[in-house]
Design an enzyme around this catalytic site. Sequence first.
Site, PDB file in Angstrom:
ATOM      1  N   HIS A   1       0.795  -1.234   0.000  1.00  0.00           N
ATOM      2  CA  HIS A   1       0.000   0.000   0.000  1.00  0.00           C
ATOM      3  C   HIS A   1       0.827   1.284   0.000  1.00  0.00           C
ATOM      4  CE1 HIS A   1      -4.478   1.000   1.096  1.00  0.00           C
ATOM      5  NE2 HIS A   1      -4.085   1.561  -0.022  1.00  0.00           N
TER       6      HIS A   1
ATOM      7  N   ASP B   1      -9.672  -0.170   4.485  1.00  0.00           N
ATOM      8  CA  ASP B   1      -8.483  -0.785   5.076  1.00  0.00           C
ATOM      9  C   ASP B   1      -8.783  -1.190   6.524  1.00  0.00           C
ATOM     10  OD1 ASP B   1      -5.706  -1.356   5.678  1.00  0.00           O
ATOM     11  OD2 ASP B   1      -5.111   0.249   4.299  1.00  0.00           O
TER      12      ASP B   1
ATOM     13  N   HIS C   1      -6.300  -0.846   8.432  1.00  0.00           N
ATOM     14  CA  HIS C   1      -5.285   0.059   9.006  1.00  0.00           C
ATOM     15  C   HIS C   1      -5.476   1.479   8.482  1.00  0.00           C
ATOM     16  CE1 HIS C   1      -3.596  -4.033   8.397  1.00  0.00           C
ATOM     17  NE2 HIS C   1      -3.242  -3.894   9.652  1.00  0.00           N
TER      18      HIS C   1
ATOM     19  N   ASP D   1      -2.816   3.517   7.897  1.00  0.00           N
ATOM     20  CA  ASP D   1      -1.644   3.811   7.053  1.00  0.00           C
ATOM     21  C   ASP D   1      -1.268   5.286   7.105  1.00  0.00           C
ATOM     22  OD1 ASP D   1      -1.722   1.124   6.475  1.00  0.00           O
ATOM     23  OD2 ASP D   1      -2.414   1.349   4.414  1.00  0.00           O
TER      24      ASP D   1
ATOM     25  N   HIS E   1       4.501   1.051   4.012  1.00  0.00           N
ATOM     26  CA  HIS E   1       3.091   0.804   3.639  1.00  0.00           C
ATOM     27  C   HIS E   1       2.139   1.214   4.775  1.00  0.00           C
ATOM     28  CE1 HIS E   1       2.142  -3.544   5.296  1.00  0.00           C
ATOM     29  NE2 HIS E   1       2.873  -2.867   6.150  1.00  0.00           N
TER      30      HIS E   1
ATOM     31  N   ASP F   1      -7.470  -1.728   0.237  1.00  0.00           N
ATOM     32  CA  ASP F   1      -6.516  -2.705   0.777  1.00  0.00           C
ATOM     33  C   ASP F   1      -7.333  -3.957   1.100  1.00  0.00           C
ATOM     34  OD1 ASP F   1      -4.926  -4.233   2.568  1.00  0.00           O
ATOM     35  OD2 ASP F   1      -3.941  -2.447   3.368  1.00  0.00           O
TER      36      ASP F   1
ATOM     37  N   ASP G   1      -6.912  -6.264   2.971  1.00  0.00           N
ATOM     38  CA  ASP G   1      -6.979  -6.668   4.385  1.00  0.00           C
ATOM     39  C   ASP G   1      -8.125  -5.984   5.137  1.00  0.00           C
ATOM     40  OD1 ASP G   1      -6.054  -4.196   5.528  1.00  0.00           O
ATOM     41  OD2 ASP G   1      -3.971  -4.863   5.477  1.00  0.00           O
TER      42      ASP G   1
ATOM     43  N   GLU H   1      -2.282  -5.106  -1.718  1.00  0.00           N
ATOM     44  CA  GLU H   1      -1.892  -6.039  -0.641  1.00  0.00           C
ATOM     45  C   GLU H   1      -2.363  -7.482  -0.824  1.00  0.00           C
ATOM     46  OE1 GLU H   1       0.237  -5.384   1.902  1.00  0.00           O
ATOM     47  OE2 GLU H   1       0.345  -3.179   1.938  1.00  0.00           O
TER      48      GLU H   1
HETATM   49  N1  LIG Z   1      -0.911  -1.356   4.231  1.00  0.00           N
HETATM   50  C1  LIG Z   1      -0.893  -2.082   5.333  1.00  0.00           C
HETATM   51  N2  LIG Z   1      -1.252  -3.341   5.302  1.00  0.00           N
HETATM   52  N3  LIG Z   1      -0.461  -1.482   6.440  1.00  0.00           N
HETATM   53  C2  LIG Z   1      -0.263  -2.111   7.716  1.00  0.00           C
HETATM   54  C3  LIG Z   1       0.351  -1.155   8.688  1.00  0.00           C
HETATM   55  C4  LIG Z   1       0.558  -1.764  10.034  1.00  0.00           C
HETATM   56  C5  LIG Z   1       1.137  -0.835  11.096  1.00  0.00           C
HETATM   57  N4  LIG Z   1       0.213   0.203  11.449  1.00  0.00           N
HETATM   58  C6  LIG Z   1       2.452  -0.228  10.638  1.00  0.00           C
HETATM   59  O1  LIG Z   1       2.615   0.954  10.670  1.00  0.00           O
HETATM   60  O2  LIG Z   1       3.353  -0.932  10.258  1.00  0.00           O
HETATM   61 MN   LIG Z   2      -3.251  -0.437   3.707  1.00  0.00          MN
HETATM   62 MN   LIG Z   3      -4.147  -2.763   5.735  1.00  0.00          MN
END
Ligand SMILES: NC(=[NH2+])NCCC[C@H](N)C(=O)O
Ligand SMILES: [Mn+2]
Ligand SMILES: [Mn+2]
Length: 322
Positions: free
Chosen positions: A119, A142, A144, A146, A159, A246, A248, A291
């Site tokens: 991402h 998402d 998250h 990000d 990411h 994303d 996820d 992702e």
């Molecule tokens: N694009 C994603 N899947 N991001 C996950 C980030 C997880 C976590 N917040 C980090 O800063 O590493």
């Molecule tokens: Mn993401």
């Molecule tokens: Mn994510």
Amino acid sequence: MSNMATHEEAFISRFIREPKSLAIVGCPFSGGQPRPGVDQGPIHLIQAGLPSQLEELGWKVQFDGHHQFEDIAKFITSDPDIGKLKNPRVVSKVCEAVAKSVGSHAKQGVLPVTLGGDHSLAMGTISGTLEQYPDACVVWIDAHADINTAETTDTGNIHGMPVSFLLGLGQPIPEFAWIKPQLKPNKIVYIGLRDVDAGEKKILRENGIKAFSMHEVDKHGIGKVVELALDHVNPKRDLPIHLSFDVDALDPTVAPSTGTPVRGGLTFREGHYICEAIYETGCLVALDIMEVNPSLAKEEEVRQTVAVGCSLARSALGETLL
Ligand SMILES: NC(=[NH2+])NCCC[C@H](N)C(=O)O
Ligand SMILES: [Mn+2]
Ligand SMILES: [Mn+2]
């Protein structure tokens, strides 16, 4: 005779709409996170037949092969951490190339569909979109946020940071100076969040960024949440929309083969509903499917994750149930 041809041509161009065009931007890149395999995501999505699936929906589909990021990596012989940031120069250069590619498709009126890859690539895709559509809003789906900065990140994985770069938060990093911080906090909205770092929560709060976590999805239902999300970033439904998805965000039972799965996610239908509702606005100008990592699960789960990546894209590009 020539007169007749002219009439005919006029008739054809008026009544038989030329197919709308999209361009698939294949981004086999994994440098924004540590797990190998996410670079194979776009290759699997293409092999699963995404281009012809989108053609069947009536799109003219351009795809001239995946980006060759090796050519970029070749010139970066060493890429030591900058503070906590891992692979910063490679990520920056790759995203800059993606921004150019997405921007030039958008400029030609072609809708870029970017297949990740991790991402971090969204620094590129959204920069490209904003270059052509400065008034565009971003819908970010998402688990998250990000939105870590170089200061708040625990992992150093970029990411987990693209949104902060797009907003211009945190200390400026010269290696990323090409990114114009064009995104405003009121022009992005999140749906699906359930794993947000403490530093990220603070950033969301302090910048007044609207986010619908899984709690809101449970409480109001996905139909209402999408309506509220669009009311926030696109109240008159007249602004261009960049949808960054994303996989996820989906529950790991729906999309198991991804690098940072988090339980309690969107159902299959909730994910697709979001895409369908965005399509229905008629405002979509760019799409990211990110992702998908085909090396993190059993064969059947990989197939399932790739298939869901394709069907999300189809839903965002006009596939209907009836
Ligand atoms: N694009 C994603 N899947 N991001 C996950 C980030 C997880 C976590 N917040 C980090 O800063 O590493
Ligand atoms: Mn993401
Ligand atoms: Mn994510």
